[in-house]
Design an enzyme around this catalytic site. Structure first.
Site, PDB file in Angstrom:
ATOM      1  N   ASP A  35      -0.525   1.139   1.395  1.00  0.00           N
ATOM      2  CA  ASP A  35       0.704   0.415   1.710  1.00  0.00           C
ATOM      3  C   ASP A  35       1.686   1.246   2.547  1.00  0.00           C
ATOM      4  OD1 ASP A  35       0.364  -1.777  -0.812  1.00  0.00           O
ATOM      5  OD2 ASP A  35      -0.447   0.225  -1.125  1.00  0.00           O
ATOM      6  N   PHE A  36       1.640   2.579   2.399  1.00  0.00           N
ATOM      7  CA  PHE A  36       2.568   3.425   3.168  1.00  0.00           C
ATOM      8  C   PHE A  36       2.134   3.499   4.634  1.00  0.00           C
ATOM      9  CE2 PHE A  36       2.667   6.060  -1.003  1.00  0.00           C
ATOM     10  CZ  PHE A  36       3.283   5.010  -1.659  1.00  0.00           C
ATOM     11  N   GLU A  43       5.837   8.712   7.837  1.00  0.00           N
ATOM     12  CA  GLU A  43       4.499   8.248   8.150  1.00  0.00           C
ATOM     13  C   GLU A  43       4.273   7.978   9.632  1.00  0.00           C
ATOM     14  OE1 GLU A  43       6.408   7.232   5.701  1.00  0.00           O
ATOM     15  OE2 GLU A  43       5.280   7.674   3.882  1.00  0.00           O
ATOM     16  N   HIS A  67       1.723  -1.475  -3.910  1.00  0.00           N
ATOM     17  CA  HIS A  67       0.959  -0.247  -4.142  1.00  0.00           C
ATOM     18  C   HIS A  67      -0.518  -0.520  -4.408  1.00  0.00           C
ATOM     19  CE1 HIS A  67       4.735   1.854  -4.126  1.00  0.00           C
ATOM     20  NE2 HIS A  67       4.158   3.006  -4.419  1.00  0.00           N
TER      21      HIS A  67
END
Ligand SMILES: Cc1ncc(C[n+]2csc(CCOP(=O)(O)OP(=O)(O)O)c2C)c(N)n1
Ligand SMILES: [Mg+2]
Lengths: 325, 344
Positions: free
Chosen positions: B85-86, B60, B130
């Site tokens: 969240d990532f 990411e 998540h």
């Protein structure tokens, strides 16, 4: 420790058998739509967890990622705690707060699993730092998938672990896929993850991750070297996930085409549980009847766990704010 | 006007933009899958192929930097995160560099028009890591545009606007919205970034809502109308820049304000809007402002706790009645059943 005695072989077999039966039972029940938590089943990959954990001592610690049930169970986590967590009950190993991807069994040395890729690689490295500061001989282990070797945190952690010769074992379960993406779309052709580890001065070994004995022996060598103060080891275990990335189904039955049924069948032929069972029998360590009895023992642990979980109390709304700080 | 689902509207906006601007490409985990980010990237993948729509390894932070670098050379990258969240892993590149690029180099290094799309999870025990929605954090930083389309028309319009804008722009999409239908312009028309939408006019109470809470507020408003309460509903659409004018003129008209957002209260969007009203419309307020946000804890997985964690249409309706000094006992009926089925 370290030699493959008949006792070790029996323990390894019973371990993969327990993991397999637990995951298969839970996967079958998942379709009832009562486990409301995204679940990554580890069916097909049991030998990695069982082989590595058999090489550890009780006070060594284990961390895991999203596909964590095998590691939790192999380090001694209870099926009851897992099942209740999946059913969202107060009696779950994380009291129904964490779900399938956030397991814990600290008293067994399974510290935590976490769902964001790469987190626990650094965290295990930190636990290893603490062990080194304490002049303890404990080892920290982290299990992760090969896609996590694409994240920066993997390289930062390896560099640091090698720099400080930290007692950490990096266990990569290479199951060839990251959700629906094959290795060919993510890592250059010819990639050997062990070469990457060695470039960081981390000892590395690649093994058949479906062979409990091979994994156990490699993990034993790794842990001995780590305890001797030689620094971290990277273990790449080649294996295969049988079911869909998340959920209980099979890709070919769900119309997904990113991999073939033929490929799956090839890996099912190379089943870790079958291999370990056949080996026990061919070496005369256990009979078919004995294996059937063990299977029944495991099934009954699972039956009780599931039944108890389904009847267990739900967390109460008044406790929503427990344990925030 | 013909109706489209939210995901179809996202897709149409993206495809129309890609037809017109060959510098646009799309990357991120799972963008080229058959499932294509809830269907929103399927048509772009089919039409433009792997040169312009391609999967990403799990990387990411670097991929965000790669998008910035490509943007600096004239591309218009769209990076998609299957969960908000990532995106935390990408914050360094996004916040320390992209958001500051134009200003920090005195306007002399051009701009980096990166578009980041990220999905907010909800339901089926998405859990603590998540289900987060990062608008408050992201909007904190000058230099970043942050938008949350709630209605299909704006899903298309804000996609187009983001892909036309020179500023890095984050689009947050709530998972519960993808299947919602609504009228969508066939034409290639951007929704102006920084302009709120008055979804319905009313006289008694203003509800300012974001994303999925707009849909909940629409249900609440419908029920409240039966009770004789006239709600003015403002869909914020954009957090940064913020459309102070639309919010304030509504509050000045109704004198009552309920704010509903998909994230937490402390330092959150709801608090920002409440502060705005207190500072600039104080003398119009006839009742304390009410803030509707997530319960102040990480998202629990268990169904019994999830139900207590998320505010709903009835939560909004009760707050509206409270600003009028009224109560009502039957409002629970207006909440939709949580019928989302896993496994993810
Ligand atoms: C930082 C981050 N990015 C993306 C994801 C979404 N995600 C969850 S599991 C997964 C696949 C990971 O593959 P691998 O590490 O090989 O493990 P496997 O699932 O194959 O066991 C992805 C991309 C995530 N959880 N965290
Ligand atoms: Mg994998």
């Amino acid at each position: 420790m370290g030699t493959v005695t008949p006792d070790v072989e029996i323990r390894l077999f019973k371990s993969v058998l327990r993991l397999r039966r637990a995951e298969e039972s839970l996967a079958a029940l998942y379709s009832e739509q009562e486990m409301r938590t995204p679940t990554h089943f580890g069916v097909g990959q049991e030998a990695v967890a069982s082989g590595v954990c058999e090489a550890l001592l009780p006070d060594d610690v284990v961390y895991s990622h999203h596909r964590c049930h095998n590691h939790y169970l192999a380090k001694g986590g209870s099926v009851a705690g897992l099942a209740a967590e999946l059913y969202g009950r107060e009696t779950g190993c994380a009291n129904g707060r964490g779900g399938s991807v956030h397991l814990t069994a600290v008293d067994k040395g399974f510290v935590v699993s976490s769902a964001i890729l790469g987190q626990t690689i650094a965290v295990a490295t930190g636990s290893a730092l603490a062990f080194q500061m304490d002049r303890s001989s404990r080892v920290a282990v982290t299990f992760f998938g090969e896609a996590t070797c694409e994240e920066g945190v993997f390289y930062e952690s390896m560099n640091y672990a090698a720099l400080r010769k930290l007692p950490v074992l990096f266990v990569c379960e290479n199951n060839l896929y990251s959700t629906e993406s094959p290795l060919s779309t993510r890592q250059p052709t010819g990639t050997e993850l062990c070469e990457r580890a060695r470039a960081f001065k981390v000892t590395a070994e690649k093994v058949d991750g479906n062979d409990t004995i091979a994994v156990f022996e490699a993990a034993t060598r790794a842990v001995e070297s780590i305890r001797a103060g030689n620094g971290p080891v990277f273990l790449e275990c080649m294996t295969y996930r049988w079911r869909e990335h998340v959920g209980p189904g099979f890709d070919h039955e769900l119309g997904r085409t990113y991999r073939t049924k033929a490929e799956l069948d090839k890996w099912i032929e190379h089943c870790p549980v079958k291999l370990a069972g056949e080996r026990l029998q061919s070496r005369g360590i256990a009979s078919e009847a004995q294996i059937a009895r063990w299977t029944e023992e495991v099934e009954s642990e699972i039956r009780v766990a599931v039944l108890t979980a389904k009847q267990a109390p739900w967390p109460e709304a008044q406790n929503l704010f427990d344990n925030i700080y | 006007m013909r109706e489209l689902k939210y995901y179809e509207a996202l897709s149409e906006g993206l495809v129309q933009a890609m037809e017109r601007d060959s510098s646009i490409f799309v990357t991120g985990i799972a963008v080229d899958y058959a499932s294509g980010i809830f269907g929103s990237t399927v048509e772009a993948t089919r039409r433009f192929g792997p040169e312009r729509v391609f999967d990403s390894p799990a990387m990411e932070n670097a991929m965000t930097g790669i998008c910035i670098g490509a943007a600096a050379m004239g591309k218009r990258p769209m990076m998609v995160h299957p969960r908000n969240d990532f995106m935390f892993l990408a914050f360094d590149q996004l916040i320390n560099l992209a958001a500051k690029w134009r200003y920090m180099y005195g306007g002399n290094a051009g701009s980096v028009p990166v578009v980041v799309r990220a999905v907010v999870g909800k339901g089926w025990g998405q859990g603590a890591t998540h289900s987060q929605s990062l608008q408050s954090l992201l909007a904190h930083f000058p230099g970043l545009q942050v938008v949350l389309p709630a209605l299909p028309q704006d899903a298309k319009g804000l996609t187009i606007a983001a892909l036309q804008s020179n500023a890095p722009t984050v689009i947050l999409e709530h998972r519960t919205l993808y299947g919602i239908s609504g009228p969508v312009d066939e034409a290639y028309v951007p929704t102006p970034i920084g302009k709120a939408r008055v979804v319905q006019e009313g006289t008694d109470v203003t509800i300012v809502a974001t994303s999925f809470m707009v849909i909940e507020a629409m249900r609440a408003a419908e029920e409240l109308a039966k009770e004789g309460v006239s709600v003015e509903l403002v869909d914020l659409r954009s957090i940064r820049p913020l459309d102070e004018e639309t919010i304030l003129s509504s509050v000045r008209k109704t004198g009552r304000l309920v704010v509903a957002d998909t994230s937490w209260e402390l330092c959150g969007v709801v608090s920002e809007i409440a502060a705005l009203a207190a500072e600039k419309a104080f003398h119009s307020l006839k009742a304390p402002v009410r803030r509707i946000a997530l319960a102040d804890c990480p998202a629990p997985v268990s169904m019994s706790l999830e139900a207590a964690f998320y505010p709903k249409a009835s939560t909004i309706a009760r707050a509206v009645l409270a600003t009028l000094g009224r109560t009502h006992s039957h409002l629970g009926d207006i909440d939709l059943a949580d019928d989302f089925k896993g496994p993810y």
